[in-house]
Design an enzyme around this catalytic site. Structure first.
Site, PDB file in Angstrom:
ATOM      1  N   SER A  97       0.790  -1.228   0.000  1.00 31.84           N
ATOM      2  CA  SER A  97       0.000   0.000   0.000  1.00 31.84           C
ATOM      3  C   SER A  97       0.828   1.287   0.000  1.00 31.84           C
ATOM      4  O   SER A  97       0.324   2.331  -0.377  1.00 31.84           O
ATOM      5  CB  SER A  97      -0.977   0.024   1.176  1.00 31.84           C
ATOM      6  OG  SER A  97      -0.289   0.254   2.393  1.00 31.84           O
ATOM      7  N   LYS A 113       0.299   4.773   6.605  1.00 28.44           N
ATOM      8  CA  LYS A 113      -0.243   5.526   5.469  1.00 28.44           C
ATOM      9  C   LYS A 113       0.331   6.943   5.510  1.00 28.44           C
ATOM     10  O   LYS A 113       0.976   7.347   6.468  1.00 28.44           O
ATOM     11  CB  LYS A 113      -1.780   5.632   5.541  1.00 28.44           C
ATOM     12  CG  LYS A 113      -2.519   4.305   5.630  1.00 28.44           C
ATOM     13  CD  LYS A 113      -2.466   3.505   4.368  1.00 28.44           C
ATOM     14  CE  LYS A 113      -3.207   2.186   4.545  1.00 28.44           C
ATOM     15  NZ  LYS A 113      -2.775   1.161   3.644  1.00 28.44           N
TER      16      LYS A 113
END
Length: 179
Positions: free
Chosen positions: A40, A88
């Protein structure tokens, strides 16, 4: 047992106990190592990378857009129990409006300059204003990231710290310059 031997054993035990306590305190309050298990955050971070996350700066300063943060996922993320932390990039801060349109991420109607993203996002995201005490996070691999677009905003209190250095693989060792 000789008194000198007892003294040496005591000194060794005391040294080991102090070292263990210092490591525990350092890991709990200052910095902790984390492993990257998914794609990710590619191309910035790759599967198998290991990095240090510092836990001090957010005690004295604010989270900034572009910071790479490690956090405990909120219940809305519904991640498997073994995924106790996610990583993230911060895209929008409390009170800001985020949207994704035609492959471009906008914050407060201004397109973000995102040289770190793997590819333009294909998914549209309608304008959404981030509530107080929350942040909006996305992976750099926009089309292969389970992030705020799917499970909502992240409570700031869930942030463990900011990623600041990749230490493994050694050939990729580098500071993580949060933009």
């Amino acid at each position: 047992m000789k008194p000198e031997t007892k003294k040496n054993i005591f000194e060794w035990v005391r040294t080991i106990v102090i070292a263990v306590v210092l490591v525990f305190l350092f890991r709990h309050f200052v910095a902790e190592a984390f492993y990257i298990p998914s794609q990710s955050m590619e191309p910035t971070l790759k599967v198998g990378d290991r990095l240090y996350v510092e836990k001090v700066s957010y005690k004295f300063g604010d989270i900034k857009r572009g910071d790479i943060v490690v956090f405990t996922p909120p219940p809305s993320a519904k991640v498997p129990a073994d995924e106790d932390h996610l990583i993230k990039r911060v895209i929008a801060l409390p009170g800001e409006t985020v949207k994704v349109e035609d492959g471009i991420v906008y914050v407060n109607d201004k397109a973000l300059d995102e040289p770190y993203e793997a590819e333009k996002p294909t998914m549209e995201y309608k304008p959404f204003t981030v509530p107080d005490g929350q942040i909006f996070v996305m992976g750099d691999n926009r089309n292969n990231s389970y992030d705020s677009r799917y499970w909502g905003t992240l409570p700031i209190e869930n942030v463990v710290g900011k990623a600041f250095v990749r230490y493994y693989p050694f050939s990729q060792m580098s500071g993580l310059y949060n933009k």
